[in-house]
Design an enzyme around this catalytic site. Sequence first.
Site, PDB file in Angstrom:
ATOM      1  CE  LYS A   1      -3.177   3.049   0.656  1.00  0.00           C
ATOM      2  NZ  LYS A   1      -4.055   3.531  -0.383  1.00  0.00           N
TER       3      LYS A   1
HETATM    4  N1  LIG Z   1      -9.341   9.125   0.770  1.00  0.00           N
HETATM    5  C1  LIG Z   1      -8.609   8.340  -0.007  1.00  0.00           C
HETATM    6  O1  LIG Z   1      -8.370   8.618  -1.186  1.00  0.00           O
HETATM    7  C2  LIG Z   1      -8.077   7.042   0.546  1.00  0.00           C
HETATM    8  C3  LIG Z   1      -7.774   5.994  -0.339  1.00  0.00           C
HETATM    9  C4  LIG Z   1      -7.287   4.788   0.177  1.00  0.00           C
HETATM   10  C5  LIG Z   1      -7.098   4.643   1.541  1.00  0.00           C
HETATM   11  N2  LIG Z   1      -7.379   5.692   2.374  1.00  0.00           N
HETATM   12  C6  LIG Z   1      -7.155   5.478   3.814  1.00  0.00           C
HETATM   13  O2  LIG Z   1      -8.403   5.116   4.398  1.00  0.00           O
HETATM   14  C7  LIG Z   1      -8.501   5.641   5.732  1.00  0.00           C
HETATM   15  C8  LIG Z   1      -9.750   6.514   5.860  1.00  0.00           C
HETATM   16  O3  LIG Z   1      -9.655   7.553   4.899  1.00  0.00           O
HETATM   17  P1  LIG Z   1     -10.922   8.483   4.588  1.00  0.00           P
HETATM   18  O4  LIG Z   1     -10.548   9.257   3.374  1.00  0.00           O
HETATM   19  O5  LIG Z   1     -12.177   7.698   4.622  1.00  0.00           O
HETATM   20  O6  LIG Z   1     -10.858   9.461   5.870  1.00  0.00           O
HETATM   21  P2  LIG Z   1     -12.030  10.332   6.515  1.00  0.00           P
HETATM   22  O7  LIG Z   1     -13.079  10.649   5.527  1.00  0.00           O
HETATM   23  O8  LIG Z   1     -11.348  11.462   7.206  1.00  0.00           O
HETATM   24  O9  LIG Z   1     -12.671   9.354   7.621  1.00  0.00           O
HETATM   25  C9  LIG Z   1     -11.934   9.018   8.762  1.00  0.00           C
HETATM   26  C10 LIG Z   1     -12.748   8.074   9.632  1.00  0.00           C
HETATM   27  O10 LIG Z   1     -11.976   7.780  10.814  1.00  0.00           O
HETATM   28  C11 LIG Z   1     -12.751   8.134  11.971  1.00  0.00           C
HETATM   29  N3  LIG Z   1     -11.848   8.580  13.036  1.00  0.00           N
HETATM   30  C12 LIG Z   1     -10.910   9.550  12.978  1.00  0.00           C
HETATM   31  N4  LIG Z   1     -10.241   9.647  14.150  1.00  0.00           N
HETATM   32  C13 LIG Z   1     -10.795   8.719  14.975  1.00  0.00           C
HETATM   33  C14 LIG Z   1     -10.538   8.318  16.305  1.00  0.00           C
HETATM   34  N5  LIG Z   1      -9.561   8.889  17.023  1.00  0.00           N
HETATM   35  N6  LIG Z   1     -11.293   7.321  16.826  1.00  0.00           N
HETATM   36  C15 LIG Z   1     -12.256   6.735  16.092  1.00  0.00           C
HETATM   37  N7  LIG Z   1     -12.561   7.073  14.820  1.00  0.00           N
HETATM   38  C16 LIG Z   1     -11.819   8.040  14.261  1.00  0.00           C
HETATM   39  C17 LIG Z   1     -13.675   9.235  11.496  1.00  0.00           C
HETATM   40  O11 LIG Z   1     -14.759   9.353  12.394  1.00  0.00           O
HETATM   41  P3  LIG Z   1     -15.557  10.755  12.531  1.00  0.00           P
HETATM   42  O12 LIG Z   1     -16.613  10.723  11.466  1.00  0.00           O
HETATM   43  O13 LIG Z   1     -16.101  10.721  13.903  1.00  0.00           O
HETATM   44  O14 LIG Z   1     -14.544  11.859  12.324  1.00  0.00           O
HETATM   45  C18 LIG Z   1     -14.065   8.680  10.127  1.00  0.00           C
HETATM   46  O15 LIG Z   1     -15.017   7.662  10.249  1.00  0.00           O
HETATM   47  C19 LIG Z   1      -7.192   6.415   5.982  1.00  0.00           C
HETATM   48  O16 LIG Z   1      -6.287   5.595   6.671  1.00  0.00           O
HETATM   49  C20 LIG Z   1      -6.693   6.720   4.573  1.00  0.00           C
HETATM   50  O17 LIG Z   1      -5.289   6.876   4.510  1.00  0.00           O
HETATM   51  C21 LIG Z   1      -7.895   6.873   1.919  1.00  0.00           C
END
Ligand SMILES: NC(=O)c1ccc[n+]([C@@H]2O[C@H](COP(=O)([O-])OP(=O)(O)OC[C@H]3O[C@@H](n4cnc5c(N)ncnc54)[C@H](OP(=O)(O)O)[C@@H]3O)[C@@H](O)[C@H]2O)c1
Length: 311
Positions: free
Chosen positions: A179
């Site tokens: 990844k």
């Molecule tokens: N975006 C992309 O293009 C992409 C692609 C592949 C992989 N990823 C990976 O996938 C993961 C999520 O990405 P995303 O884009 O979906 O991020 P996101 O939209 O910011 O969502 C983050 C999630 O994590 C939760 N969260 C954050 N801090 C927390 C804590 N301390 N305790 C419990 N829950 C917590 C948030 O809850 P709340 O709603 O309460 O804030 C939300 O559900 C990351 O590791 C990222 O690197 C992202």
Amino acid sequence: MSNSPQCAYIGLGSMGKSMAGHIAKKLESLNYPSLLAYNRTRERAQVLKETHPVEVAESLKQVAESADIIFSCLLNDAAVVETVNSLKPYLKPGAILVESSTISPALAQSLAAELKQKDVSYIACPVVGPPVQAASGSLTVLLAGPAEARQQVLPLLDQVIGKKVINLGQDVGESLRLKLCANFFVTSVVEVVAEGMTLGEAAGVGQEKVKELLDSLFPNTLFGIYAGRMLNNTYRNEIAFPISGAQKDVGHITKMAKENGVSLPVTEIFLENAKKVQEKQGNIDLSGIVGNLRVKAGLGFDLENKKAKLV
Ligand SMILES: NC(=O)c1ccc[n+]([C@@H]2O[C@H](COP(=O)([O-])OP(=O)(O)OC[C@H]3O[C@@H](n4cnc5c(N)ncnc54)[C@H](OP(=O)(O)O)[C@@H]3O)[C@@H](O)[C@H]2O)c1
């Protein structure tokens, strides 16, 4: 584990909400119990319930006590540690945790070892592709962990959240390392496209023509996607990959490179650009790094889309 396991999804952010939605529909088609959906900010689970066959879980304790298979997709290492620590005292022996966040390979390995003591299998399941691919169920899924558990969860992932599953064997660190290689390519492509778009614009060819060229040279790839975001200056309003997320991933990438004696000059330049843009513009989309290059070349941070103007 029963033949129709109770499944749960934790983390309904940009990526998780779509993956949870696809899994919920798959479970419904198999006549399995409805997906239990949990998010730290509870409203997000309620929103998912409006359109998908899920039940909202009120606490991580409820998730751990009920679920045989728990999927999660969370922000970063700290969020994963916090969540696993809350689940741990209540997890059912024999349960499987399928973790999709982009975290450090070392953390995945230590969580896998910790949970094994409780007879819980940890599957590392990071995904490659932006939120739009999560929404269309066409991510690339990088799967590693105990073979039997991998086999059990595969039908809930393959052709559900992803069109392609790459199996990486027993060591959960392997899929995180791949990844990080994937995100090395993404961040490097963004840097290269930003430089090329700026070069074309500053040299008078125009960024529209550079985008047209990229679409022809590398059809349907990240080159065209990021060139489009830069051409249309969408980086403030459509944040698909925030700069902070890329910085987090680059932190893991540079650590892995250092540990293995590899130098990554493009990553270093990208990071410098990303830092400058975040300082001035806030946490905008990654494609916004083009603004820093434009300014350095004597152009404005945002450029007008001349083609759109002519139409
Ligand atoms: N975006 C992309 O293009 C992409 C692609 C592949 C992989 N990823 C990976 O996938 C993961 C999520 O990405 P995303 O884009 O979906 O991020 P996101 O939209 O910011 O969502 C983050 C999630 O994590 C939760 N969260 C954050 N801090 C927390 C804590 N301390 N305790 C419990 N829950 C917590 C948030 O809850 P709340 O709603 O309460 O804030 C939300 O559900 C990351 O590791 C990222 O690197 C992202």
